[in-house]
Scaffold this motif. Structure first.
Motif, PDB file in Angstrom:
ATOM      1  N   ASP A  58      -1.488 -14.744  34.616  1.00 37.53           N
ATOM      2  CA  ASP A  58      -2.213 -13.735  34.097  1.00 37.53           C
ATOM      3  C   ASP A  58      -3.794 -13.431  34.430  1.00 37.53           C
ATOM      4  OD1 ASP A  58      -3.807 -15.567  32.694  1.00 37.53           O
ATOM      5  OD2 ASP A  58      -2.595 -15.579  30.918  1.00 37.53           O
ATOM      6  N   LYS A  59      -4.475 -12.494  34.148  1.00 38.45           N
ATOM      7  CA  LYS A  59      -5.758 -12.105  34.291  1.00 38.45           C
ATOM      8  C   LYS A  59      -6.730 -12.938  34.167  1.00 38.45           C
ATOM      9  CE  LYS A  59      -8.390  -8.741  36.304  1.00 38.45           C
ATOM     10  NZ  LYS A  59      -8.284  -8.404  37.653  1.00 38.45           N
ATOM     11  N   GLU A 111      -7.468  -5.933  42.434  1.00 41.11           N
ATOM     12  CA  GLU A 111      -6.816  -4.594  41.957  1.00 41.11           C
ATOM     13  C   GLU A 111      -5.620  -5.141  41.101  1.00 41.11           C
ATOM     14  OE1 GLU A 111      -4.150  -1.960  43.786  1.00 41.11           O
ATOM     15  OE2 GLU A 111      -4.594  -2.886  45.758  1.00 41.11           O
ATOM     16  N   GLU A 134      -3.560  -6.795  38.012  1.00 38.44           N
ATOM     17  CA  GLU A 134      -3.837  -7.412  36.555  1.00 38.44           C
ATOM     18  C   GLU A 134      -3.069  -8.635  36.167  1.00 38.44           C
ATOM     19  OE1 GLU A 134      -4.744  -7.287  32.451  1.00 38.44           O
ATOM     20  OE2 GLU A 134      -5.479  -5.848  34.108  1.00 38.44           O
ATOM     21  N   SER A 135      -1.893  -8.917  36.886  1.00 39.69           N
ATOM     22  CA  SER A 135      -1.007 -10.198  36.761  1.00 39.69           C
ATOM     23  C   SER A 135      -0.056 -10.308  38.101  1.00 39.69           C
ATOM     24  CB  SER A 135      -0.321 -10.213  35.519  1.00 39.69           C
ATOM     25  OG  SER A 135       0.759  -9.128  35.531  1.00 39.69           O
ATOM     26  N   ASN A 172       1.172  -6.959  39.675  1.00 43.95           N
ATOM     27  CA  ASN A 172       1.194  -6.002  39.032  1.00 43.95           C
ATOM     28  C   ASN A 172      -0.132  -5.083  38.839  1.00 43.95           C
ATOM     29  OD1 ASN A 172       3.997  -6.157  37.686  1.00 43.95           O
ATOM     30  ND2 ASN A 172       3.243  -7.883  37.015  1.00 43.95           N
ATOM     31  N   GLU A 173      -0.223  -3.815  39.168  1.00 46.27           N
ATOM     32  CA  GLU A 173      -1.331  -3.363  39.356  1.00 46.27           C
ATOM     33  C   GLU A 173      -2.256  -3.090  38.116  1.00 46.27           C
ATOM     34  OE1 GLU A 173      -2.486   0.824  41.724  1.00 46.27           O
ATOM     35  OE2 GLU A 173      -0.656   0.705  40.449  1.00 46.27           O
ATOM     36  N   TRP A 174      -3.414  -3.096  38.131  1.00 47.31           N
ATOM     37  CA  TRP A 174      -4.502  -3.026  37.158  1.00 47.31           C
ATOM     38  C   TRP A 174      -4.541  -1.519  36.753  1.00 47.31           C
ATOM     39  CZ3 TRP A 174      -9.552  -0.556  36.997  1.00 47.31           C
ATOM     40  CH2 TRP A 174     -10.171  -0.886  35.963  1.00 47.31           C
ATOM     41  N   LYS A 175      -4.688  -1.213  35.577  1.00 44.23           N
ATOM     42  CA  LYS A 175      -4.568   0.283  35.058  1.00 44.23           C
ATOM     43  C   LYS A 175      -5.765   0.522  33.878  1.00 44.23           C
ATOM     44  CE  LYS A 175       0.094   1.067  36.195  1.00 44.23           C
ATOM     45  NZ  LYS A 175       1.539   1.519  35.837  1.00 44.23           N
ATOM     46  N   ARG A 176      -6.332   1.555  33.949  1.00 42.47           N
ATOM     47  CA  ARG A 176      -7.191   1.677  33.145  1.00 42.47           C
ATOM     48  C   ARG A 176      -7.310   3.218  32.692  1.00 42.47           C
ATOM     49  NH1 ARG A 176     -12.891   2.963  32.925  1.00 42.47           N
ATOM     50  NH2 ARG A 176     -14.051   1.956  31.002  1.00 42.47           N
TER      51      ARG A 176
END
Length: 697
Positions: free
Chosen positions: A85-86, A157, A159-160, A184-188
């Motif tokens: 995880d992050k 970039e 997330e996990s 897995n790409e970080w999204k916001r």
């Protein structure tokens, strides 16, 4: 006859699953039509046709029509994966997420100790060329070599990081690789601008910088920008690594049922290859072991002071996410990738043979994925089509240009029984150009949740691992194209509030369709690789983990075992090219200090590994081999035994007021002198400092 039965079984299962899913979905749609009337264009203009008229946020009712709810891609294949995880990415290892993955999994990282040289990362004994790496569902591996340079990725970039369960790994891979890792790409989504700056400094002028920015330009448009600069001169001549990498992404939330993503990623790296320390050294006294000078910058002379490569990648992806209802999600991707690797050797030497080799690969693809969730049934259907253009030098006088078309698809079905028992069944079709290059693969696994504390997974898969283009070229004499592979894998876990126990194992059996006897050693000769393919290869291993937390102290103890047996023409070879045994131990203290303004982590880790057979690295082919030219003579590096050893690292990281993370580490605390690849000295004692700062304005 056996292959024919397998094909009919696979086709029949795909038909059965597809028919069952369509029948169930159709029943749901009939129920919806009885209560709801809408057109396609009404669906796009309304934010949530099939949901409630409003949602309650902070005791205020806000119209859903004014609320943007981003659509997230889902994958059933991830249901039993191992996740990093992050928190672990940000707080436990500023050195490299590759080292973090290695620490968390049953793997071994063959680190040459130089910033410029490649890692050979082996997960479940699947090396770089047998492991697929993806961002979300987009595969990163170069189709020419089936590898990527992991150091060229922008890890900030993500997330996990997801480690796919071994029996499912082949489903996501272009070449049906037995191991797969998904970033897995970080999204916001926020109207408040967000920016992050990260800086790391290490010995030998090793500097790293990463910056990113994210903001909603309008209510329905999100924009993201990121850039990475990494430069390290290294300890010896011709060991520099230089990287520029960047990302541009825009997301358009047309409605809560339809989202669009457009992403462009770029990387350009320079890596210099000195091929290690030269044993034919006039500064080495007669009878003096080479270990005496490995860390002596004045006396250690490198083999090659001129070889390097430049690797440039352009990746473009356009994605559409369409969510018709709670039980259906459709994803479409159009993507293009261009890769150019320019290898040079003796470029500035008039009295030596100059080597100029350019390796091109381009591919254009389309991907369609459908997820359906109805009652206790879950279904994932996937289709991918790719056109690849490969241009590669065979030797100094011959050039290969090849265009291939690949069609692949899989069906994944999972049955959820009372949230306790989850059997899964999956089949895959892969076709390349001609009708004879068609491969059917299948697998199944069972997840059994005995209680909230005890979980058990057991799986089996049978598939064809397809050789990459350069490996097909290397094995042109035998005409080998694929290796039939079977995997058995299991995992048992037990967890309480303070104790976590995990036991996992795997067994992989690889068999060539038509065996042709060859030397059991891999050889680099005349610029090409002669790679052995045993009649039968058995690889097996396991990992045991115990995590225990008490008060503010957390500890982890791991034991790893890996081994392999190869059969060549009824002759058995028992040789391991990574440690059979590894042991890892970590203890860290975590507490909130200074009125909770500092979240501190401080601890140490110990890594112990047993001896194993050595190999040498080929810069031109990006290959690790047993035999290659050393000082104008073919030398068998497999005759060298890498002795067992250990390292101790200290680390500390603190999050300050939720805005900044400061990281300090001392690696190889006892300054152990050793090498994992002859003769590349591993990193000596190193002090590393890093800071990451977040801004919300």
């Amino acid at each position: 006859m056996k292959n024919l039965i397998s094909k009919f079984w696979a086709i029949g299962l795909i038909f059965l699953i597809s028919f069952n899913s369509l029948y169930s979905i159709d029943n749901h749609l009939l129920e919806l039509k009885a209560n709801t009337s809408f057109t396609f264009f009404q669906l796009l203009n309304q934010d949530r046709v099939l949901f409630e008229d409003s949602v309650e946020i902070s005791d205020k009712k806000i119209s859903v029509q004014d609320t943007v709810i981003p659509i997230n891609s889902v994958s059933l294949i991830s249901s039993n994966s191992q996740f990093i995880d992050k928190f672990l990415i940000d707080r436990k290892n500023f050195f490299s997420p590759i080292h973090l993955i290695n620490w968390q999994t049953n793997s071994f990282l063959l680190d040459l100790g130089l910033p410029s040289n490649f890692y050979d990362f082996s997960l479940f004994q699947a090396d770089n060329r047998s492991t697929s790496f993806l961002i979300n569902n987009y595969e990163l591996n170069d189709p020419l070599t089936n590898i990527i340079d992991l150091r060229d990725l922008r890890f900030d970039e993500f997330e996990s990081i997801e480690i796919i369960f071994p029996t499912r790994s082949f489903l996501l891979s272009r070449y049906n690789n037995p191991a797969t890792i998904v970033f897995n790409e970080w999204k916001r989504y926020s109207s408040i601008p967000y920016s992050r700056i990260k800086y790391i400094e290490a010995p030998y002028e090793n500097l790293f910088f990463d910056g990113m920015f994210n903001v909603n330009l309008t209510k329905k448009i999100n924009f993201e920008f990121g850039i990475t600069k990494h430069n390290a001169l290294g300890r010896f001549i011709n060991s520099e690594k230089d990287l520029w990498a960047g990302k541009l992404k825009s997301t358009y939330y047309l409605s809560n049922q339809l989202n669009f993503n457009l992403t462009y990623r770029y990387s350009k790296s320079l890596a210099r290859f000195n091929e290690g320390i030269n044993l034919n050294n006039p500064l080495l006294e007669p009878g003096e072991p080479v270990e005496n000078i490995l860390y002596d910058n004045q006396r250690a002379l490198v083999i090659n002071d001129d070889a390097y490569h430049k690797w440039t990648n352009h990746r473009i992806n356009f994605q559409t996410l369409f969510k018709l209802s709670d039980f259906s999600l459709t994803q479409m991707d159009f993507y293009f990738n261009q890769s150019l690797r320019e290898f040079r050797d003796n470029e500035h030497k008039a009295d030596s043979l100059r080597v100029f080799k350019n390796y091109w690969s381009k591919f254009l693809g389309f991907e369609l994925k459908e997820n359906a969730n109805f009652s206790f049934n879950q279904l994932e259907l996937h289709l991918r089509f790719e056109k690849s253009l490969i241009e590669s030098p065979v030797n100094d006088f011959t050039f290969l240009k090849k265009i291939d078309y690949q069609l692949m698809g899989y069906a994944f079905y999972e049955l959820n029984l009372f949230e306790r028992i989850k059997p899964s069944f999956y089949v895959k079709y892969t076709g390349i150009n001609k009708i004879e290059d068609i491969f059917f693969s299948y697998g199944t696994d069972l997840t059994f949740k005995i209680s909230n504390k005890v979980n058990f997974i057991l799986g089996y898969s049978d598939f064809d691992q397809i050789l990459s283009y350069d490996e097909k070229l290397f094995s042109a004499i035998t005409g080998l194209k694929n290796i039939r592979t079977r995997i058995f894998s299991g995992r048992f876990s037990y967890s309480t509030d303070n104790l976590k126990f995990n036991l996992e194992s795997y067994y992989r059996e690889a068999k060539v369709p038509s065996f042709v006897y060859s030397d059991y050693r891999s050889i680099e000769y005349n610029g090409s690789i002669i790679k052995p393919y045993p009649e039968l290869e058995k690889l097996f291993g396991g990992k045991f983990d115990v995590q225990y937390s008490f008060w503010k102290v957390n500890s982890t103890f791991s034991v790893l075992f890996n081994d392999r047996i190869q059969n060549f023409n009824e002759t058995t070879f028992h040789r391991i090219i990574q440690p059979r045994f590894q042991s890892r131990f970590e203890v860290y203290y975590r507490d909130l200090l200074f009125k909770s303004s500092l979240d501190l982590i401080a601890g140490f880790r110990v890594n112990i590994f047993s001896s194993f057979s050595a190999r040498s690295f080929s810069p031109s082919n990006l290959y690790f081999v047993d035999v290659r030219t050393y000082n104008d003579t073919l030398f068998n590096f497999a005759s060298i035994r890498i002795p067992s050893n250990f390292t101790i690292d200290l680390f500390a990281s603190g999050r300050v007021k939720e805005n900044a993370i400061v990281y300090i580490s001392i690696e190889n605390l006892l300054d152990r002198k050793f090498y994992l690849v002859p003769y590349y000295p591993a990193n000596d004692i190193q002090f590393r400092f890093g800071i990451a700062w977040e801004f919300y304005d």
